[in-house]
Design an enzyme around this catalytic site. Structure first.
Site, PDB file in Angstrom:
ATOM      1  CE  LYS A 199      -6.375   9.226  -2.047  1.00  0.00           C
ATOM      2  NZ  LYS A 199      -6.433  10.340  -3.026  1.00  0.00           N
ATOM      3  CD  GLU A 227      -3.602   5.233   3.807  1.00  0.00           C
ATOM      4  OE1 GLU A 227      -4.238   6.406   4.441  1.00  0.00           O
ATOM      5  OE2 GLU A 227      -4.118   4.895   3.035  1.00  0.00           O
ATOM      6  CG  ASN A 253      -0.774   1.941  -6.154  1.00  0.00           C
ATOM      7  OD1 ASN A 253      -0.662   1.146  -5.489  1.00  0.00           O
ATOM      8  ND2 ASN A 253       0.311   2.708  -6.398  1.00  0.00           N
ATOM      9  CD  GLU A 301     -11.707   2.839  -4.203  1.00  0.00           C
ATOM     10  OE1 GLU A 301     -10.351   2.828  -4.026  1.00  0.00           O
ATOM     11  OE2 GLU A 301     -11.759   2.833  -5.212  1.00  0.00           O
ATOM     12  CD  GLU A 331      -9.325   6.562  -3.249  1.00  0.00           C
ATOM     13  OE1 GLU A 331      -8.718   8.012  -2.961  1.00  0.00           O
ATOM     14  OE2 GLU A 331      -8.891   5.794  -4.149  1.00  0.00           O
ATOM     15  CG  ASN A 379     -12.903   6.703  -5.729  1.00  0.00           C
ATOM     16  OD1 ASN A 379     -12.134   7.622  -5.860  1.00  0.00           O
ATOM     17  ND2 ASN A 379     -12.675   5.491  -5.454  1.00  0.00           N
ATOM     18  CG  PHE A 403       2.636  -6.752 -14.448  1.00  0.00           C
ATOM     19  CD1 PHE A 403       2.306  -8.110 -14.596  1.00  0.00           C
ATOM     20  CD2 PHE A 403       3.600  -6.628 -13.151  1.00  0.00           C
ATOM     21  CE1 PHE A 403       2.964  -9.285 -13.855  1.00  0.00           C
ATOM     22  CE2 PHE A 403       4.088  -7.408 -12.324  1.00  0.00           C
ATOM     23  CZ  PHE A 403       4.017  -8.722 -12.658  1.00  0.00           C
TER      24      PHE A 403
END
Length: 721
Positions: free
Chosen positions: A171, A255, A290, A330, A343, A345, A403
């Site tokens: 990253k 970040e 996430n 993304e 990022e 993928n 969740f």
């Protein structure tokens, strides 16, 4: 036997964007229509159909498991390519292992000893004469060393080259390249975070909130949001441990966290000849921890100019690193449609089926063609936005716990909703399969599509209601509720959607009075139907009409509420009276089918009867959520009021495992004094680390677990005096 089927359909009806193609392309499409299905969904891959005369690999090994391995095998079969599966010992009977032409065991259940074991996989590659390896997603799909070692053995890695994997997989490096390629990026620290103190200092320099995340890898692993110094310190530790466990690389970066953003990604395809195209966007904003839960294509938020700008930046980034496969760039998008690079993928995404639905492009086919060295046959003008597609990730999870905390077990009954038109199920399991603690808890990627978003939504609701899964707890109640939730239906979503819409966590479908009464009426009819079926008449057939009572008075209890029901049996329906309200229930109440289609008045329902026993306990799935209802004759209910209530456990004095998993760390001993909120244990399940803390201050009475031990759901781990 292949699950792909060829069928003739009207290209104008099934491909509304047909007119966007050139005359030559339209002639080609009409002469070379190719239909393929993945477990029931027909997607017309007319944009670039499989050419049987094109040079191809003879044998491909799939270095993965589950649904993605099955997905790759299906396209290989269509192309006439033989396949090799690898599996761990616990996956010896898995669907992907049985589906491939050849299958080899490469180790024991832990991923480090099987699916991440490069030496074992390379041994199979050499033994089978495999020409190419498709890594799927996760595991070794973004591992530069694996790609390099395959190349040394003259085997093609069906993904990008090692240089691109290295550049985009890191990253920190990817942000630098994105900046030089003119891609918008998020402000942050362009370097490796050294320790907790460094993390806190950097976070303060950037300004809270910040995102702490693993430099390598993705999929939501090793990511934490911090709003203050305390959360930054905790997030650093947990993210570092998760990163080391998942990727073997504990480097982190920090970040700026964009509050209330959308997560929108662009699918790209690049060949080895310098050609690059983008296949529109996918909206992936519905997430928990996430990790994506629901995706759709296209996005309700993206207009054509924004799509073009995002696509051009995505392809510019891909070309800047010499990318040569399918990949995804993304972005985080704010409320003003500003988008920032998140990022890239360097692999096939989990949610790739929805892109296939709206573009007519088989992405696995394209990856194989590119790996063989073929040029892209497609130009940007060949890529339409055709209709709408939704994907629900059906997981073996308990949605009532944050969740979705993982659930394990064996599927003793499993029926996918493939009888519904325009439904696709990408799965790697079957009835009898086991969901274990070792791997991702995904059961299926349930995809629906249609000419409009409303059509895709309506089909998804129907499919979720009809999906039969027994043996594990699953997240269909949450998925089904989201599909009819006002904000989601309007497209008003962000990555904070779940926390905003369900601030107290998911509690199941909240029924209106009308819906509740309709459910009780259906359940009451089920009870009567079962009672009639169970009665034994002395020396008389039970079907004799004169032996069947014409009316029944019962009481139904849901939670702490009791509702009197009066049920009359008519010729073609049941008449149910609830609190002076008279309802007509469709007469075809069958207890022998897993999915029941009925109606109350003019309101149609798709319901599932899960359990019905002699004590009057009924468990039924209604609008996605399972409800427990007790039904007894009215006089029996009056007696049940005298039953003693079961005492409740003082949960503040114990720490209970919220899910099955493995204990990674225990931070207390018997006799220790612990404070309310103090972390005392960390459990890992499906590579996610979960910190457990005590609910009150006190002295540790018992520690019932130790590092490396496997624990069950709701097992008591720590006890206080």
């Amino acid at each position: 036997m292949s699950n792909f089927v060829l069928r003739s359909v009207s290209i104008f009806h099934r491909f509304p964007a047909f007119g966007l193609f050139s005359t030559a392309k339209r002639v080609e499409l009409l002469s070379r229509q190719a239909l393929c299905t993945t477990n029931g969904l027909f997607t017309i891959y007319t944009a670039d159909p499989i050419n049987p005369k094109e040079d191809k690999f003879e044998k491909i090994l799939i270095a993965n498991r589950g649904e993605i391995a099955c997905r790759v095998i299906r396209t290989c079969r269509e192309m006439g390519i033989k396949t090799v599966a690898v599996h761990s010992d616990v996956d010896s009977m898995a669907v992907h292992a049985k589906m491939a032409d050849e299958a080899y065991c490469i180790g024991t259940a832990p991923t480090s000893k099987s699916y991440l074991n490069m030496d074992a996989i390379l041994d199979v590659v050499r033994e089978t004469g495999t020409q190419a390896v498709h890594p799927g997603y996760g595991f070794l799909s973004e591992n530069m060393e694996f790609a390099r070692r395959l190349a040394e053995n003259n085997v093609v890695f069906l993904g990008p080259n090692a240089k691109a994997i290295h550049a985009m997989g890191d990253k920190i490096e990817s942000k630098r390249i994105a900046k030089s390629a003119g891609v918008n990026f998020i402000p942050g620290f362009d370097g490796v975070v050294k320790d907790v103190e460094d993390c806190i200092k950097i976070a303060n320099d950037i300004g809270y909130p910040v995102m702490i995340k693993a430099s390598a890898g993705g999929g939501g692993k090793g990511m934490r949001i911090a709003w203050n110094d305390k959360e930054a310190a905790e997030g650093f530790k947990l993210s570092r441990d998760e990163a080391a466990s998942s990727f073997g690389d504990d480097r982190l970066l920090v970040e700026k966290f964009i509050d209330n953003p959308r997560h929108i990604e662009i699918q790209v395809l690049c060949d080895k000849h310098g050609n690059a195209i983008y296949l529109n966007e996918r909206e992936c904003s519905i997430q928990r921890r996430n990790q994506k839960v629901i995706e759709e294509a296209p996005s309700t938020f993206v207009d054509p100019p924004m799509r073009k700008a995002m696509g051009e930046q995505a392809t510019a980034l891909a070309l800047a690193v010499g990318y040569d496969s399918a990949g995804t760039v993304e972005f985080l998008v704010d409320s003003k449609k500003n988008f920032y690079f998140l990022e890239m993928n360097t692999r096939l995404q989990v949610e790739h089926p929805i892109t296939e639905c709206i573009t007519g492009v088989d992405l696995v086919h394209q990856m194989i063609r590119i790996g063989k060295g073929h040029k892209l046959n497609l130009k940007q003008s060949d890529i339409p936005v055709r209709g709408w597609a939704l994907e629900s990730r059906v997981y073996a999870e308990d949605p009532y716990k944050h969740f979705g905390l993982p659930s394990v077990g064996r599927l003793y009954k499993y029926i996918e909703p493939l009888s519904i038109p325009k439904v696709r199920c990408d799965s790697g399991i079957k009835e009898g399969s086991e969901i274990s603690i070792y791997y991702d808890p995904m059961i299926c990627k349930l995809v629906t599509y249609g000419d409009t978003r409303k059509e895709a939504l309506d089909t998804m609701v129907k499919a979720l209601d009809s999906y039969v899964i027994r043996g594990v707890t699953h997240n269909i109640p949450l998925l089904r509720d989201i599909m009819t939730e006002e904000r989601f239906v309007k497209g008003d979503i962000s990555t904070n959607y779940l926390k905003t819409v369900y601030p107290e966590g998911f509690k199941g479908k909240q029924l209106t009075n009308i819906e509740r009464n309709d459910m009780l009426a259906i359940v009451g009819c089920m009870y009567v139907k079962d009672a009639i079926r169970s009665v034994n008449f002395l020396n008389q057939p039970r079907t004799l009409e004169s032996n069947i009572p014409k009316s029944w008075s019962v009481a139904a209890q849901v939670n702490d509420q009791v509702f009197p029901l009066h049920i009359s049996i008519k010729k073609d329906y049941f008449k149910v009276t609830i609190n002076d309200q008279v309802l007509e229930v469709g007469g075809n109440i069958s207890l022998s089918v897993p999915v029941l289609e009925t109606s109350v008045g003019n309101r149609p329902y798709t319901v599932q009867l899960i359990t019905l026993d002699a004590s009057g306990y009924i468990r039924m799935r209604f609008q996605g959520t399972a409800y427990n209802i007790n039904i007894l004759p009215a006089d029996s209910f009056n007696l049940s009021k005298h039953m003693l209530a079961k005492p409740k456990m003082d949960v503040a004095k114990v720490v209970i495992a919220p899910m099955p998993g493995m204990v990674k760390q225990v931070a207390c001993r018997v006799g220790d004094m612990v404070a309310e909120g103090q972390e005392v244990c960390i459990i890992e399940a499906m590579k996610m680390q979960n910190s457990l803390s005590v609910g009150s201050t006190g002295k540790v009475k018992a520690v019932n677990c130790k590092p490396g031990e496997t624990v069950e759901d709701e097992q008591i781990l720590i006890e206080l005096e």
